[in-house]
Design an enzyme around this catalytic site. Structure first.
Site, PDB file in Angstrom:
ATOM      1  N   SER A   1      33.840  36.206  27.557  1.00  0.00           N
ATOM      2  CA  SER A   1      33.068  36.264  28.807  1.00  0.00           C
ATOM      3  C   SER A   1      31.941  37.270  28.623  1.00  0.00           C
ATOM      4  O   SER A   1      32.081  38.234  27.858  1.00  0.00           O
ATOM      5  CB  SER A   1      33.993  36.733  29.935  1.00  0.00           C
TER       6      SER A   1
ATOM      7  N   TYR B   1      40.049  42.693  33.344  1.00  0.00           N
ATOM      8  CA  TYR B   1      39.627  41.385  32.830  1.00  0.00           C
ATOM      9  C   TYR B   1      38.556  41.576  31.753  1.00  0.00           C
ATOM     10  O   TYR B   1      38.640  41.002  30.659  1.00  0.00           O
ATOM     11  CB  TYR B   1      39.092  40.540  33.986  1.00  0.00           C
TER      12      TYR B   1
HETATM   13  P1  NDP Z   1      40.393  28.281  35.723  1.00  0.00           P
HETATM   14  O1  NDP Z   1      41.016  29.305  36.608  1.00  0.00           O
HETATM   15  O2  NDP Z   1      39.642  27.161  36.315  1.00  0.00           O
HETATM   16  O3  NDP Z   1      41.524  27.667  34.757  1.00  0.00           O
HETATM   17  C1  NDP Z   1      42.378  28.536  34.058  1.00  0.00           C
HETATM   18  C2  NDP Z   1      43.218  27.756  33.082  1.00  0.00           C
HETATM   19  O4  NDP Z   1      44.053  28.685  32.382  1.00  0.00           O
HETATM   20  C3  NDP Z   1      44.121  26.745  33.771  1.00  0.00           C
HETATM   21  O5  NDP Z   1      44.230  25.600  32.981  1.00  0.00           O
HETATM   22  C4  NDP Z   1      45.454  27.487  33.859  1.00  0.00           C
HETATM   23  O6  NDP Z   1      46.575  26.609  33.802  1.00  0.00           O
HETATM   24  C5  NDP Z   1      45.419  28.345  32.594  1.00  0.00           C
HETATM   25  N1  NDP Z   1      46.220  29.545  32.802  1.00  0.00           N
HETATM   26  C6  NDP Z   1      45.959  30.577  33.622  1.00  0.00           C
HETATM   27  N2  NDP Z   1      46.983  31.468  33.597  1.00  0.00           N
HETATM   28  C7  NDP Z   1      47.907  30.950  32.742  1.00  0.00           C
HETATM   29  C8  NDP Z   1      49.194  31.379  32.316  1.00  0.00           C
HETATM   30  N3  NDP Z   1      49.767  32.504  32.771  1.00  0.00           N
HETATM   31  N4  NDP Z   1      49.865  30.604  31.434  1.00  0.00           N
HETATM   32  C9  NDP Z   1      49.320  29.458  30.985  1.00  0.00           C
HETATM   33  N5  NDP Z   1      48.122  28.988  31.356  1.00  0.00           N
HETATM   34  C10 NDP Z   1      47.426  29.733  32.232  1.00  0.00           C
HETATM   35  O7  NDP Z   1      39.500  29.129  34.688  1.00  0.00           O
HETATM   36  P2  NDP Z   1      38.116  28.786  33.976  1.00  0.00           P
HETATM   37  O8  NDP Z   1      38.094  27.394  33.543  1.00  0.00           O
HETATM   38  O9  NDP Z   1      37.030  29.319  34.815  1.00  0.00           O
HETATM   39  O10 NDP Z   1      38.212  29.764  32.703  1.00  0.00           O
HETATM   40  C11 NDP Z   1      38.525  29.321  31.401  1.00  0.00           C
HETATM   41  C12 NDP Z   1      38.203  30.453  30.442  1.00  0.00           C
HETATM   42  O11 NDP Z   1      36.825  30.789  30.549  1.00  0.00           O
HETATM   43  C13 NDP Z   1      38.988  31.731  30.734  1.00  0.00           C
HETATM   44  O12 NDP Z   1      39.355  32.345  29.519  1.00  0.00           O
HETATM   45  C14 NDP Z   1      37.967  32.580  31.480  1.00  0.00           C
HETATM   46  O13 NDP Z   1      38.254  33.951  31.341  1.00  0.00           O
HETATM   47  C15 NDP Z   1      36.687  32.185  30.780  1.00  0.00           C
HETATM   48  N6  NDP Z   1      35.474  32.417  31.554  1.00  0.00           N
HETATM   49  C16 NDP Z   1      35.257  31.805  32.756  1.00  0.00           C
HETATM   50  C17 NDP Z   1      34.095  32.038  33.441  1.00  0.00           C
HETATM   51  C18 NDP Z   1      33.774  31.399  34.742  1.00  0.00           C
HETATM   52  O14 NDP Z   1      32.756  31.755  35.360  1.00  0.00           O
HETATM   53  N7  NDP Z   1      34.552  30.442  35.220  1.00  0.00           N
HETATM   54  C19 NDP Z   1      33.066  32.959  32.919  1.00  0.00           C
HETATM   55  C20 NDP Z   1      33.397  33.553  31.648  1.00  0.00           C
HETATM   56  C21 NDP Z   1      34.562  33.279  31.007  1.00  0.00           C
HETATM   57  P3  NDP Z   1      47.371  26.126  35.141  1.00  0.00           P
HETATM   58  O15 NDP Z   1      46.352  25.823  36.177  1.00  0.00           O
HETATM   59  O16 NDP Z   1      48.143  24.934  34.716  1.00  0.00           O
HETATM   60  O17 NDP Z   1      48.251  27.263  35.512  1.00  0.00           O
END
Ligand code: NDP
Length: 254
Positions: A147, A160
């Protein structure tokens, strides 16, 4: 022939958001996509359906990455899925995308939240790679989703941001460790992308416009914007790139 034909790609956190976008793109590129999720089985099934609708192959598997048995559960569930898909245990691509956020500012932070964020965002990716080592094939690709918060002061979510700094450092070390095996390891660092993770931050048109203004390209990113960058890094075109940090944020913070 599709450019990822005969490759097996694992995308963690592919039930929603950026991970779903990456799974869809790698599926269109011809990979067998292992769609990992934590708790939302219906959403993961929707990702699989979307990949299949576009002519790809995918299956979903579950592992909660903040649990002590996460890595065992992950590989046991993955193997059941690979078996059912008629594929062997070999891995070509691992995208460490799953991420947890919400640590808040320093005064809001608790040790429990700190531990959970480090478990999901740092410990899990590292040990998934460790356990997968003897399964990675020559020419393998690892992409870690970081990020922009790791390189910009971001007190709004201090832990984070710290976890993403650890991800960046992990990429450097693993790139050197795995280079002799022909495996590349890179970081992709998105700016703001419209997903559930930041839905609260763009709840009003004014708030959404403020987020969009961070990028010189003047909008909030889409999962597809990030997926296309990952697709490049896992392709043969990126064979000479490893240990790199690639921002995908529309010029945020320039
Ligand atoms: P979302 O919150 O939309 O999705 C998160 C995903 O991670 C889901 O598929 C969820 O699975 C999974 N997840 C979360 N916690 C767990 C856990 N404890 N165990 C297993 N799976 C888990 O996030 P984004 O798509 O926005 O983010 C994806 C990546 O991009 C992350 O690493 C985030 O830090 C990074 N990012 C996002 C940004 C943004 O603006 N959105 C900006 C910069 C980086 P489930 O729903 O099945 O629990």
């Amino acid at each position: 022939m599709a450019r990822l034909a005969d490759r097996t790609a694992i995308v963690t956190g592919a039930s929603r958001g950026i991970g779903r976008g990456i799974a869809e793109r790698l599926g269109r590129d011809g990979a067998l996509v292992a769609v990992h999720y934590g708790s939302d089985g219906d959403a993961a099934a929707a990702t699989v359906e979307s990949v299949v609708k576009d002519g790809g192959r995918a299956f979903a598997f579950r592992a909660e990455l903040d649990r002590p048995d996460a890595v065992d559960t992950f590989y046991a569930a993955l193997d059941r899925g690979l078996d059912a898909a008629g594929a062997g245990p070999g891995i070509d691509i691992l995208v460490n995308n799953a991420g947890a956020s919400g640590s808040g500012r320093l005064h809001q932070l608790t040790p429990e939240v700190f531990d959970r964020l480090f478990a999901v965002n740092v410990k899990a990716p590292l040990f998934l790679v460790q356990r997968g080592l003897d399964r990675f094939r020559e020419g393998g690709r690892i992409v870690n989703i970081s990020s922009l918060t790791s390189r910009h002061a971001y007190p709004e979510s201090v832990t984070y941001a710290m976890t993403k700094g650890a991800v960046d450092t992990m990429t450097l070390a693993l790139a050197k460790e795995l280079g002799p095996r022909g495996i590349t390891v890179n970081t992709v660092a998105p700016g703001f992308v419209a997903t559930d993770m930041n839905a609260r931050l763009r709840a009003t048109p004014e708030a959404a416009a403020a987020l969009a203004s961070h990028a010189v390209l003047g909008r909030i990113g889409t999962p597809g914007d990030i997926a296309d960058v990952v697709a490049f890094l896992v392709s043969d075109d990126a064979r000479w790139i490893t240990g790199q940090y690639l921002e995908a944020g529309g010029g945020s913070g320039l």
